[in-house]
Design a protein around this motif. Structure first.
Motif, PDB file in Angstrom:
ATOM      1  N   SER A 145      32.467 -14.528  21.076  1.00  0.00           N
ATOM      2  CA  SER A 145      33.666 -13.677  21.432  1.00  0.00           C
ATOM      3  C   SER A 145      34.252 -13.490  20.038  1.00  0.00           C
ATOM      4  O   SER A 145      34.162 -14.257  19.111  1.00  0.00           O
ATOM      5  CB  SER A 145      34.586 -14.529  22.339  1.00  0.00           C
ATOM      6  OG  SER A 145      35.248 -15.782  22.052  1.00  0.00           O
ATOM      7  N   VAL A 146      35.073 -12.703  20.161  1.00  0.00           N
ATOM      8  CA  VAL A 146      35.830 -12.270  18.927  1.00  0.00           C
ATOM      9  C   VAL A 146      37.357 -12.100  19.525  1.00  0.00           C
ATOM     10  O   VAL A 146      37.382 -10.975  20.370  1.00  0.00           O
ATOM     11  CB  VAL A 146      35.594 -11.096  18.075  1.00  0.00           C
ATOM     12  CG1 VAL A 146      36.328 -10.558  17.052  1.00  0.00           C
ATOM     13  CG2 VAL A 146      33.985 -11.305  17.850  1.00  0.00           C
ATOM     14  N   GLU A 147      38.389 -12.689  18.848  1.00  0.00           N
ATOM     15  CA  GLU A 147      39.684 -12.482  19.181  1.00  0.00           C
ATOM     16  C   GLU A 147      40.476 -12.091  17.934  1.00  0.00           C
ATOM     17  O   GLU A 147      40.721 -12.747  16.993  1.00  0.00           O
ATOM     18  CB  GLU A 147      40.423 -13.806  19.895  1.00  0.00           C
ATOM     19  CG  GLU A 147      41.820 -13.599  19.976  1.00  0.00           C
ATOM     20  CD  GLU A 147      42.586 -14.868  20.744  1.00  0.00           C
ATOM     21  OE1 GLU A 147      43.613 -14.673  20.914  1.00  0.00           O
ATOM     22  OE2 GLU A 147      41.504 -15.795  20.752  1.00  0.00           O
ATOM     23  N   VAL A 148      40.970 -10.983  17.774  1.00  0.00           N
ATOM     24  CA  VAL A 148      41.631 -10.204  16.800  1.00  0.00           C
ATOM     25  C   VAL A 148      43.281 -10.655  16.783  1.00  0.00           C
ATOM     26  O   VAL A 148      43.677 -10.610  17.885  1.00  0.00           O
ATOM     27  CB  VAL A 148      41.550  -8.858  16.690  1.00  0.00           C
ATOM     28  CG1 VAL A 148      42.505  -8.315  15.488  1.00  0.00           C
ATOM     29  CG2 VAL A 148      40.132  -8.371  16.561  1.00  0.00           C
ATOM     30  N   GLN A 149      43.731 -11.309  15.755  1.00  0.00           N
ATOM     31  CA  GLN A 149      45.212 -11.801  15.818  1.00  0.00           C
ATOM     32  C   GLN A 149      45.944 -11.363  14.629  1.00  0.00           C
ATOM     33  O   GLN A 149      45.963 -11.933  13.604  1.00  0.00           O
ATOM     34  CB  GLN A 149      45.088 -13.324  16.014  1.00  0.00           C
ATOM     35  CG  GLN A 149      44.774 -13.990  17.013  1.00  0.00           C
ATOM     36  CD  GLN A 149      44.635 -15.494  16.879  1.00  0.00           C
ATOM     37  OE1 GLN A 149      44.394 -16.008  15.971  1.00  0.00           O
ATOM     38  NE2 GLN A 149      44.806 -16.372  18.205  1.00  0.00           N
ATOM     39  N   PRO A 150      46.247 -10.156  14.638  1.00  0.00           N
ATOM     40  CA  PRO A 150      46.810  -9.525  13.569  1.00  0.00           C
ATOM     41  C   PRO A 150      48.324 -10.027  13.019  1.00  0.00           C
ATOM     42  O   PRO A 150      48.547 -10.126  11.712  1.00  0.00           O
ATOM     43  CB  PRO A 150      47.102  -8.051  14.028  1.00  0.00           C
ATOM     44  CG  PRO A 150      47.053  -8.125  15.334  1.00  0.00           C
ATOM     45  CD  PRO A 150      46.111  -8.897  15.704  1.00  0.00           C
ATOM     46  N   ALA A 151      48.931 -10.478  13.938  1.00  0.00           N
ATOM     47  CA  ALA A 151      50.268 -11.332  13.731  1.00  0.00           C
ATOM     48  C   ALA A 151      49.960 -12.452  12.757  1.00  0.00           C
ATOM     49  O   ALA A 151      50.762 -13.000  11.857  1.00  0.00           O
ATOM     50  CB  ALA A 151      50.849 -11.854  14.834  1.00  0.00           C
ATOM     51  N   GLU A 153      47.142 -12.626  10.864  1.00  0.00           N
ATOM     52  CA  GLU A 153      46.457 -11.859   9.801  1.00  0.00           C
ATOM     53  C   GLU A 153      45.137 -12.526   9.789  1.00  0.00           C
ATOM     54  O   GLU A 153      44.629 -13.308   8.799  1.00  0.00           O
ATOM     55  CB  GLU A 153      47.037 -12.228   8.462  1.00  0.00           C
ATOM     56  CG  GLU A 153      48.382 -11.390   8.156  1.00  0.00           C
ATOM     57  CD  GLU A 153      48.915 -11.554   6.854  1.00  0.00           C
ATOM     58  OE1 GLU A 153      48.632 -12.251   6.005  1.00  0.00           O
ATOM     59  OE2 GLU A 153      50.096 -10.593   6.543  1.00  0.00           O
ATOM     60  N   ARG A 154      44.320 -12.869  10.915  1.00  0.00           N
ATOM     61  CA  ARG A 154      43.110 -13.663  11.123  1.00  0.00           C
ATOM     62  C   ARG A 154      42.567 -13.084  12.332  1.00  0.00           C
ATOM     63  O   ARG A 154      43.043 -12.378  13.293  1.00  0.00           O
ATOM     64  CB  ARG A 154      43.376 -15.306  10.988  1.00  0.00           C
ATOM     65  CG  ARG A 154      44.044 -15.530  12.185  1.00  0.00           C
ATOM     66  CD  ARG A 154      44.070 -17.310  12.418  1.00  0.00           C
ATOM     67  NE  ARG A 154      44.667 -17.488  13.689  1.00  0.00           N
ATOM     68  CZ  ARG A 154      45.350 -18.835  13.701  1.00  0.00           C
ATOM     69  NH1 ARG A 154      45.432 -19.784  12.919  1.00  0.00           N
ATOM     70  NH2 ARG A 154      45.668 -19.178  14.971  1.00  0.00           N
ATOM     71  N   SER A 155      41.320 -13.393  12.620  1.00  0.00           N
ATOM     72  CA  SER A 155      40.559 -13.389  13.660  1.00  0.00           C
ATOM     73  C   SER A 155      39.962 -14.740  14.003  1.00  0.00           C
ATOM     74  O   SER A 155      39.487 -15.676  13.163  1.00  0.00           O
ATOM     75  CB  SER A 155      39.463 -12.415  13.547  1.00  0.00           C
ATOM     76  OG  SER A 155      40.253 -10.909  13.215  1.00  0.00           O
ATOM     77  N   ARG A 156      39.527 -15.070  15.424  1.00  0.00           N
ATOM     78  CA  ARG A 156      38.905 -15.927  15.707  1.00  0.00           C
ATOM     79  C   ARG A 156      37.611 -15.815  16.305  1.00  0.00           C
ATOM     80  O   ARG A 156      37.293 -14.851  17.234  1.00  0.00           O
ATOM     81  CB  ARG A 156      39.741 -16.737  16.979  1.00  0.00           C
ATOM     82  CG  ARG A 156      40.924 -17.904  16.173  1.00  0.00           C
ATOM     83  CD  ARG A 156      41.574 -18.477  17.197  1.00  0.00           C
ATOM     84  NE  ARG A 156      42.331 -19.339  16.502  1.00  0.00           N
ATOM     85  CZ  ARG A 156      43.481 -19.990  17.267  1.00  0.00           C
ATOM     86  NH1 ARG A 156      43.412 -19.957  18.568  1.00  0.00           N
ATOM     87  NH2 ARG A 156      44.154 -20.884  17.094  1.00  0.00           N
ATOM     88  N   LEU A 157      36.945 -16.315  15.686  1.00  0.00           N
ATOM     89  CA  LEU A 157      35.047 -16.124  16.293  1.00  0.00           C
ATOM     90  C   LEU A 157      34.686 -17.422  16.799  1.00  0.00           C
ATOM     91  O   LEU A 157      34.679 -18.522  16.267  1.00  0.00           O
ATOM     92  CB  LEU A 157      34.186 -15.810  14.955  1.00  0.00           C
ATOM     93  CG  LEU A 157      34.818 -14.671  14.164  1.00  0.00           C
ATOM     94  CD1 LEU A 157      33.576 -14.815  12.905  1.00  0.00           C
ATOM     95  CD2 LEU A 157      34.903 -13.213  14.924  1.00  0.00           C
ATOM     96  N   VAL A 158      34.016 -17.258  18.206  1.00  0.00           N
ATOM     97  CA  VAL A 158      33.332 -18.340  18.920  1.00  0.00           C
ATOM     98  C   VAL A 158      31.970 -18.220  18.461  1.00  0.00           C
ATOM     99  O   VAL A 158      31.435 -17.108  18.878  1.00  0.00           O
ATOM    100  CB  VAL A 158      33.896 -18.322  20.310  1.00  0.00           C
ATOM    101  CG1 VAL A 158      33.075 -19.543  20.954  1.00  0.00           C
ATOM    102  CG2 VAL A 158      35.384 -18.628  20.449  1.00  0.00           C
ATOM    103  N   MET A 159      31.340 -19.169  17.958  1.00  0.00           N
ATOM    104  CA  MET A 159      29.578 -18.855  17.692  1.00  0.00           C
ATOM    105  C   MET A 159      29.119 -20.030  18.556  1.00  0.00           C
ATOM    106  O   MET A 159      29.355 -21.207  18.669  1.00  0.00           O
ATOM    107  CB  MET A 159      29.605 -18.997  16.239  1.00  0.00           C
ATOM    108  CG  MET A 159      30.350 -18.118  15.321  1.00  0.00           C
ATOM    109  SD  MET A 159      30.127 -18.124  13.835  1.00  0.00           S
ATOM    110  CE  MET A 159      28.349 -18.605  13.506  1.00  0.00           C
ATOM    111  N   ALA A 160      27.926 -19.711  18.696  1.00  0.00           N
ATOM    112  CA  ALA A 160      26.830 -20.503  19.200  1.00  0.00           C
ATOM    113  C   ALA A 160      25.776 -20.742  18.096  1.00  0.00           C
ATOM    114  O   ALA A 160      25.360 -20.191  17.449  1.00  0.00           O
ATOM    115  CB  ALA A 160      25.929 -20.009  20.286  1.00  0.00           C
ATOM    116  N   THR A 161      25.810 -22.175  17.680  1.00  0.00           N
ATOM    117  CA  THR A 161      25.120 -22.342  16.634  1.00  0.00           C
ATOM    118  C   THR A 161      24.490 -23.904  16.799  1.00  0.00           C
ATOM    119  O   THR A 161      24.161 -24.417  17.782  1.00  0.00           O
ATOM    120  CB  THR A 161      25.967 -22.630  15.265  1.00  0.00           C
ATOM    121  OG1 THR A 161      25.171 -22.918  14.146  1.00  0.00           O
ATOM    122  CG2 THR A 161      27.243 -23.454  15.373  1.00  0.00           C
TER     123      THR A 161
END
Length: 749
Positions: A145-151, A153-161
């Motif tokens: 999943s990708v969550e863009v958080q412009p307020a 100034e970042r984004s959050r990535l949830v990764m399977a690793t």
């Protein structure tokens, strides 16, 4: 007669006391039967509804699982509930059939056990053990999943690793700063490589603080961290999620059409994406009691379903053939249900949204079959379904606040005086409008009182003017902002959305201005120290009793609620706060009007936690400005008067080596030693040594000097999977560090 006389002559005469003893079991059984009949009549006449209490019992089982410390206790609870149910079944089988008592004594204990078992099973199935410690590693993984958080100034990535060193499949959440790469470049399903610093999900910093480790456990997150390099896309996804892609595209389109904070709030209303809301605006909305407008919940789902239901009903009425052959309300309800499900999926299908959608669908079903749309049974069914699917949601503020608000509305609308107040009568339009306005204000006040204990327990602050703010904000959002946003998005398809964007922007600006104005009023926000679990339980018990009973018996619920108020009013914040790593220490002044800290920090997280648990607002003050404190670059020695005793504290804050004998000599002269180092055994203060070794086992500490009592984070965590003290895993951490030196970790394709 002769035979009877002969028998009487032969048999010995029983004494009066013996006759009484012979009839005592029969009399006891008769009294017990009469008691059971009396309880049955009381439950039947008091409006005892079975379904809501079954949902409450299921929730009690879940809550007890979180409160009890170990699997042995959980198993003992389930066995005790089964034994109680079997005993009651045997009792009722002997003395007769009592439907209400059968539910109370047989079914409810089994439902409590089922609630405990359901959350235990979910914890085992979805919980992910955290990584042992911080590590810097190069990861290869697939984006979930990708969550863009412009307020921010970042984004959050949830990764399977895979976990560094063990190759265990895990999920990690990584913050990606926009300066490295914007999150909009990436899609769900992309295979990427990124260098990141990972750490286990943080436990509560202090007793009573937010427990992110528990939240991460039920989300399946084993680590969180920050990207140190721009992610490299190894393989783009050919099957990106249609729903997530639509959500991101609509959010980006909304932000492009509006400016500033209005864009972030509009995106939250349209798609549930709150990442663009500035923190100042979000805090103002919380303090004004309007935070529910920023998370997709019952208000938004109901507005969408209601609008589609109304439009479908009116449009279908123009088709005479259909009007004469089918019930249009049923068809309109079907269109509304489809719209609600689509909106829920578009906004990410978060637990609050799914919960609201379930409730709205039940209302539509009730309308379609001609039943009461808003009832305790409907609320209980919705709550039970949510707890069955996501039992951990019970412990979160979102679940508690939403269901408490709806329960307050149902209880208020069902009260006799309110029904008489709303009864039809001969009056003009102005009088009718004033009557309904008074009811709206009363409903808002009741909801605020119902939600205030929940807000104080979870956030340590609550707004008291939310009832008046919601009188304006809810109609503004429902009747102006959301319809304007919907029409703007639709009209943009033909290039005519500009007027509707202007209306939406002005409505959101007015909403934001209202929130800031309400939040800035003197006394608009109540701030209190961390509420004890016992006081909060009394509030919940009293609220449930008031909401689920009818008639005069419901007023008995005021007793536990008042007891909770007294406990909160007489509670005092701890004098000394120590973070789990020992680096951050807070000391309240004797007058409770200032918080002194060992280290000044730029971290909002640390500062907010210290202030919230202390129940204060403002800015912490360094120890160097505390009277009676003697500080240098290595340590602070402080004398604190509490009650009749004068406490002496030693707090280390330097990194230089201190001679052991000198340190031991100082330790002997103080009562408490606090350090983020491992101190030698020769350091023996008179009462407590909270060094790194001790804090690794206990977590953060809250100390009441007046009563010489200590509360630790570990006390409230028990043996739940998300709590792993640092003392339990030093060897595993060293093995992981050795295994990950210069090694990248990849996820299998």
């Amino acid at each position: 007669m002769a035979t009877r006389a002969a028998c009487e002559d032969i048999l010995p005469q029983a004494a009066p006391e013996g006759a009484a003893l012979q009839h005592r079991p029969w009399n006891s059984a008769r009294r017990l039967s009469r008691g059971l009949e009396g309880i049955e009549r009381f439950l039947a006449g008091a409006g005892f509804d079975r379904v809501p209490w079954l949902a409450v019992a299921f929730g009690i089982g879940i809550a007890i699982w979180f409160a009890l410390p170990s699997p042995g206790h959980w198993l003992a609870l389930m066995v005790a509930c089964a034994g109680l149910s079997a005993s009651f079944a045997a009792l009722l089988h002997k003395y007769g059939r009592y439907p209400y008592l059968r539910l109370s004594g047989i079914v409810i204990p089994l439902v409590v056990a089922a609630g405990c078992g359901s959350v235990w099973a979910r914890s085992h199935l979805v919980g992910a053990a955290p990584i042992p410690g911080p590590v810097v590693v190069t990861l290869e993984g697939r984006i979930l999943s990708v969550e863009v958080q412009p307020a921010q100034e970042r984004s959050r990535l949830v990764m399977a690793t895979r976990e560094p060193g063990t190759a265990r499949p895990i999920r990690v959440r990584i913050n990606l700063p926009d300066r490295l790469a914007p999150g909009s470049r990436f899609n769900t399903g992309d295979l990427v490589r990124v260098r990141a610093r990972l750490m286990p999900p943080a436990p509560p910093m202090l007793p009573g603080a937010y427990n992110f480790a528990r939240t991460a456990w039920f989300k399946g997150l084993a680590a969180t961290g920050t990207a140190l390099s721009a992610p490299e896309i190894l393989r783009s996804s050919d099957s990106a999620s249609l729903v997530s892609g639509a959500q991101r595209n609509i959010s980006a389109h909304v932000r492009a059409r509006l400016d500033g904070g209005e864009a972030g709030i509009a995106a939250a209303l349209a798609t549930g994406d709150t990442g663009g809301i500035p923190e100042a605006d979000a805090q103002a909305m919380r303090d004004a009691g309007l935070a529910h407008l920023l998370s997709i919940s019952g208000l938004h789902v109901s507005a969408v379903i209601g609008a589609v239901y109304f439009v479908a009903l009116k449009l279908l009425a123009f088709w005479p053939w259909l009007t004469l052959r089918v019930r249009l309300p049923v068809v309109g309800a079907g269109f509304g249900a489809l719209a609600g499900i689509a909106y829920t999926l578009l906004t990410g299908a978060q637990v609050p949204t799914v919960r609201s959608c379930i409730g709205a669908l039940l209302v539509l079903i009730a309308l379609a079959i001609g039943r009461e749309p808003l009832s305790l049974r409907m609320l209980a069914i919705a709550a039970f379904l949510v707890m069955l699917l996501w039992p951990e949601a019970l412990m979160g503020p979102s679940f508690q606040m939403s269901f408490a608000a709806v329960l307050a509305i149902i209880a208020l609308s069902g009260a006799g005086p309110i029904r008489r107040f709303l009864a039809p009568r001969e009056e003009g339009v102005p009088a009718r409008a004033l009557r309904h306005l008074a009811l709206v204000l009363l409903t808002g006040l009741v909801i605020e009182f119902a939600l205030m204990p929940i807000g104080l327990y979870h956030f340590h602050r609550a707004g008291i003017c939310g009832a008046f703010a919601n009188v304006v904000a809810i109609p503004l959002t429902t009747l102006v902002v959301m319809p304007a946003l919907l029409l703007a998005l639709l009209m943009d398809l033909i290039g005519l959305g500009a007027p509707f964007w202007w209306i939406a922007g002005e409505g959101i600006a007015a909403l934001n201005a209202l929130a800031h104005w309400i939040a800035s009023r003197p006394g608009a926000v109540t701030v209190m120290p961390a509420m004890a679990g016992g006081a909060f339980s009394l509030f919940i018990a009293g609220g449930l009793w008031l909401g689920l009973w009818s008639g005069k018996i419901r007023w008995f619920g005021l007793a536990p609620a008042v007891a909770g108020v007294l406990l909160v009013a007489t509670a005092r914040p701890p004098d000394l706060l120590i973070s789990g790593d020992g680096r951050h220490v807070g000391l309240l002044s004797k007058t409770r009007d200032a918080l002194f800290v060992l280290r000044e920090t730029r971290s909002d997280f640390v500062r907010d936690n210290l202030l919230e648990i202390a129940g204060m607002q403002g800015t912490p003050v360094p120890f160097t400005r505390l009277a009676g404190a003697n500080c240098n670059s290595d340590a602070c020695v402080i004398a604190v008067q509490r009650g009749s005793y004068r406490w002496h504290l030693l707090l280390t804050r330097g990194r230089y080596t201190v001679p052991e004998r000198a340190l031991a000599a100082v330790c002997e002269r103080v009562d408490i030693v606090i350090s983020d180092r491992w101190l030698p055994r020769s350091c023996r203060p008179r009462w407590l040594k909270a060094d790194r070794r001790t804090l690794a086992r206990t977590g953060g500490l809250a100390i009441d000097l007046a009563h010489a009592s200590v509360m630790s984070v570990a006390e409230g965590e028990g043996q739940h999977g998300w709590w792993r003290s640092e003392a339990d895993r030093p060897r595993q951490r060293e093995r992981t560090r050795a295994a990950t030196a210069g090694v990248s970790t990849a996820v299998g394709e």
